[in-house]
Structure formats: C-alpha cells, structure tokens
Enzyme design. Sequence first.
Site, PDB file in Angstrom:
ATOM      1  N   GLU A  99     -31.348  13.085 -11.069  1.00  0.00           N
ATOM      2  CA  GLU A  99     -31.294  11.649 -11.413  1.00  0.00           C
ATOM      3  C   GLU A  99     -29.847  11.351 -11.748  1.00  0.00           C
ATOM      4  OE1 GLU A  99     -34.234   9.931 -11.734  1.00  0.00           O
ATOM      5  OE2 GLU A  99     -35.741  11.450 -12.206  1.00  0.00           O
TER       6      GLU A  99
ATOM      7  N   GLU B 125     -19.036   3.745 -10.783  1.00  0.00           N
ATOM      8  CA  GLU B 125     -19.706   3.719 -12.085  1.00  0.00           C
ATOM      9  C   GLU B 125     -18.656   3.965 -13.174  1.00  0.00           C
ATOM     10  OE1 GLU B 125     -22.272   7.013 -13.401  1.00  0.00           O
ATOM     11  OE2 GLU B 125     -23.775   5.518 -13.934  1.00  0.00           O
TER      12      GLU B 125
ATOM     13  N   LYS C 138     -30.615  23.262 -20.985  1.00  0.00           N
ATOM     14  CA  LYS C 138     -29.159  23.257 -21.202  1.00  0.00           C
ATOM     15  C   LYS C 138     -28.777  21.804 -21.473  1.00  0.00           C
ATOM     16  CE  LYS C 138     -25.156  22.668 -20.192  1.00  0.00           C
ATOM     17  NZ  LYS C 138     -24.380  21.872 -21.138  1.00  0.00           N
TER      18      LYS C 138
ATOM     19  N   CYS D  73     -27.511   4.648 -17.787  1.00  0.00           N
ATOM     20  CA  CYS D  73     -27.487   4.688 -16.325  1.00  0.00           C
ATOM     21  C   CYS D  73     -28.003   3.366 -15.770  1.00  0.00           C
ATOM     22  CB  CYS D  73     -28.329   5.838 -15.821  1.00  0.00           C
ATOM     23  SG  CYS D  73     -29.908   5.899 -16.635  1.00  0.00           S
TER      24      CYS D  73
END
Length: 501
Positions: free
Chosen positions: A260, A389, A179, A294
């Site tokens: 992750e 973030e 997906k 990231c």
Amino acid sequence: MQTIRQQLGKAYWPLINGEWIATAATFASVNPANPEEIVGQVGSISIEEAEQAIAAAKAAFPRWQRTPAQQRSKLLCRAADLMAQRRAELAAWMVFEVGKTLQEADGEVSEAIDFCRYYAGEMERLDQGYDRNLPGETNRYHYQPRGIAVVISPWNFPLAIPTGMTVAALVSGNCTLLKPAEPSSVIAAKLAEILVEAGIPPGVFQYVPGRGSVVGPYLVKHPDVHMIAFTGSQEVGCRIYAEAAVLQPGQKHLKQVIAEMGGKNAIVIDQSADLDQAVAGVVQSAFSYSGQKCSACSRVIVLNAIYDRFVARLVEATRSLNIGPTVDPATQVGPVINAQARDRIQEYIAKGKAEADVALEMPTPEPGYFIGPVVFSEVPPDAVIAQEEIFGPVLSVLRVQTFDEAINLANGTHYALTGGLYSRTPSHIEQAKAQFEVGNLYINRGITGAIVDRQPFGGFKLSGVGSKAGGRDYLLQFLEPRVVTENIQRQGFAPIEGVDE
Ligand code: NAP
C-alpha cells in the site's frame, strides 16, 4: 498525558520467541514537537536476531496453523478489548511519539480496535469454506495460511496500520514478524505488549524493530518468508515488490506481496459546490496531521467560475488554524515527523515558489520539526508540486475551464488512492463516479478518515497492489485456497493389512 510524560525515555526491546531481548544496538525515538524529549530507547535487531526470529516463527508455525480459526479470532477480540481499556494511554503515546492531535489519535485507536474485531469476524466467515457435493463425490473448498508473514509498517498511522496488517496475518494462521517504522517503534511496542497480554504464543508474533534499510531487505529476501505486507512509500514498496520476486536458493514458493503506497490526491470543486462545505472539507483533508496521511488532499482542482472566490476563502480558513505542539489541546496542525521530512518538504516549497504563486505561507513555530501550512495557487498541472507526493502541509490549487478538464487533471498522476468532489450537479457527480480513477472516492465530504468495513481502503496504479484494508477481500491475500475432492461412491472402507501394521 501526565501519566505518559512520566514514562518517557524507557527502554523497549524486540520480542523474539516470546522473550524481550536486550540488543546491542538501540536508537532513540523522539517527540517531533520537541526533539530533545526522548519518548523511548528502542532495541534494534541485528541480522543474527532477525534470523533467530525467522527460525522461531518457522518452529511455531505448525501449531499455530492447526489452532482453530475461532480460537485465533478470540485472541484478536481480546486484543481489541485491551486496546479499548488502554484507549487514552495509546492515544497519548501517539501525541508524544508522532505528533498527532489527541482527537486524531483517539480515532486511530478506534480504527485499530475495528481492524481486530472485523478481521476476527472475517476469518470465522472464511473458515466455513464451502462444499459442492454430488452423489458419490464430495468437494470441499477451504483455506490454509501461507506460512511466515513479514509486516513492514509506516509511522503515520503508528497503531492502526501495524495492527491491521499484523492481526490479519495472525488470524489467518500465519506466524508474523512486525518491523515498524523507526519513528513509531514505541507505539508498535505497545501493540506487542497487548498481543502478548492477549495470549499470543511465543514465535507466532514477534516484534522486530530495526533499521528498515538493513533488516528490511534481509527479511524480504529470506527464503523462509512467504509473504510481505507493506505500507509506506512508493520507492520502498516497489523495491520490496522486486526483491520478493527473486527466487532465493532453497526457496520453494513464490512470495505474496501487499504494498500500500502513496497518493497525490485531488479534490475537484465545481461551480455548483457549496463553498462552506468545500472550504472546510479541503482544509481538514489537506492539513490535518500536517498533510501526513496517504489519503490527504494535496491538489484542489477548481472551476474557473469560482476559482478566485474559493482561493480567497481557503486562504482565510487555513490562516485560522492553530499550529503548535499537539500536547496543547488547542493545536490543529502539529509537527512533521522528523528533520529529514521537514527538509524534504522545504525543498518542495522552494520548488513550488518557482512554479506557482504563493497564496499563503504560514509561520513555522520553533523548536521542533514544524512546517506552517502553505497554499500555492495557479499551479500548472505538470508542476513538480502537482505531481509528486510531498507528505506535508503543502496544497496546490489548479485552475480549469471545464469539468472534463478537471477530471482529466485529477487522473493525470501516477497515483490512484483517494479523491473527492464537491458538487451539487447530478451529472457531474455521476461522471466522477464513473471516471475519477481512485480507490476511494468521496463526494461532498472530506477525503480522509476511512472507516473499517464502511470504507475499505486502498488504491491502484502506483498507489499500491493488493486488496483494500478493512474490506472483504483483504484476508484472502493471507490465505491459500485448497480443494479436496473425494470419490465416496466406491467399495466401502477396508482395514489395513500387511507387514507395516
Ligand atoms: P517508508 O519510508 O517507505 O517506510 C515504510 C517502512 O519501510 C518503514 O518501516 C521503513 O523502516 C521500512 N523500510 C525502509 N527501507 C526499507 C527497505 N529497503 N526494505 C524494507 N523495508 C524498508 O514510508 P514512511 O515514511 O514510513 O510512510 C509514509 C509513506 O507511506 C507515504 O508515501 C504514504 O503515502 C504511505 N502510506 C500509504 C498508505 C496506504 O494505505 N496506501 C497508508 C499510510 C502511509 P524505517 O522506518 O526503519 O526506515
């Protein structure tokens, strides 16, 4: 680029049980540098189609599980060869669909190829298992696949990350549903084409694009799913972790989750740092791919003695970056992924203006989802822009008095993904190696661009759960170990006698 431009706007359908299925619902994937340009129309699976895909995976599993590991590894190597042949094309799709520069997109194709070849080799290594035999007793340690794996990938590494998670699951013998993130569904369709061309059997790999918030939870909670390999935001990762832990009616196993997630990555710069190197490394780590990695640097922690000098040079170096559409080879900073991301980053910039000084705010080109790089200085450690973030080209520079304080601040977030140090002081380098809490620490170099096997990648704390991608422990997560012990000391073998025979 010209070839790909002529192919824009085509339809891409989910791959279910070996067939490309035309779905009732579709969505458009657009070029973030020019949202009027439709890169592809993508079929979005319904819950019924998700159910069909699970049923097909279940049916395909017994055969795939018995397929020798060597054969599965060969399939990955064929996929790697196909990616290498289609390198330029795949990179160009990334330029159009997610706004990567060609150079970064090319590096990403290499990473996807590396994942295929590395996991192929790793599976052959693990497949050997080991024996601990004694006189009269054999003990065989070996691995078996888990079953059905659902891979849920992000858009920011639209080829490498879905490839890595998918081929790891496949080579380990699991039937796998991919997906992809909505904004990168066309590139994921290219991966699906490649796996089909490499010879993946029907039902073993399925490409199931769709709305993450709808089809995602359905797949995660499905009682026939054995594991979820997710890369994406902390918010979604934590939700998946919780949902997967709930035992569903009919479910006879506990699910494995790899998640992750994000980072708030810092680079520390001490008084002994080579500023030529540090400035270039910070600019590259903070602003390449518009800070949407990231691993990107979003905090720089600088010792007081060189703070002002560093900020002045950082500002000038950042000012020299070319911002624009990535189809232009001169561009160094492209767009952000979509309007939602742009608006969210702008909100953070507004917050930052209330919390810190603006050292630089670059102009933002139009049209497209652009944000010019922003550098904030004198950022307090507990400021929102120093803790959350942002996932955009926004950099916070923090001032510290001592190296101990620098390491404390670097460790002072919920994340532990990547980090960096620029220093020519051996004791500082040793201290950072011991105390800097990150999954990947880089010393006197940029903090992005991990290479498979050389720098296996992944973090801890709220940056994720699971072993490092592209590392020696990664495939173990997709496997279950078994031990078979046989007493061979007895009585020899006897023929079966009786009515059944
Ligand atoms: P995201 O919004 O969390 O989405 C990731 C994936 O989850 C997408 O496929 C998304 O589908 C799907 N999803 C959304 N809601 C879901 C739900 N309720 N259940 C199941 N799946 C759901 O993250 P993103 O914006 O794509 O990626 C950026 C994030 O990824 C950043 O936080 C970044 O740090 C992190 N990241 C981490 C690593 C690492 O290795 N640690 C690497 C790359 C990126 P839709 O697109 O359809 O919503």
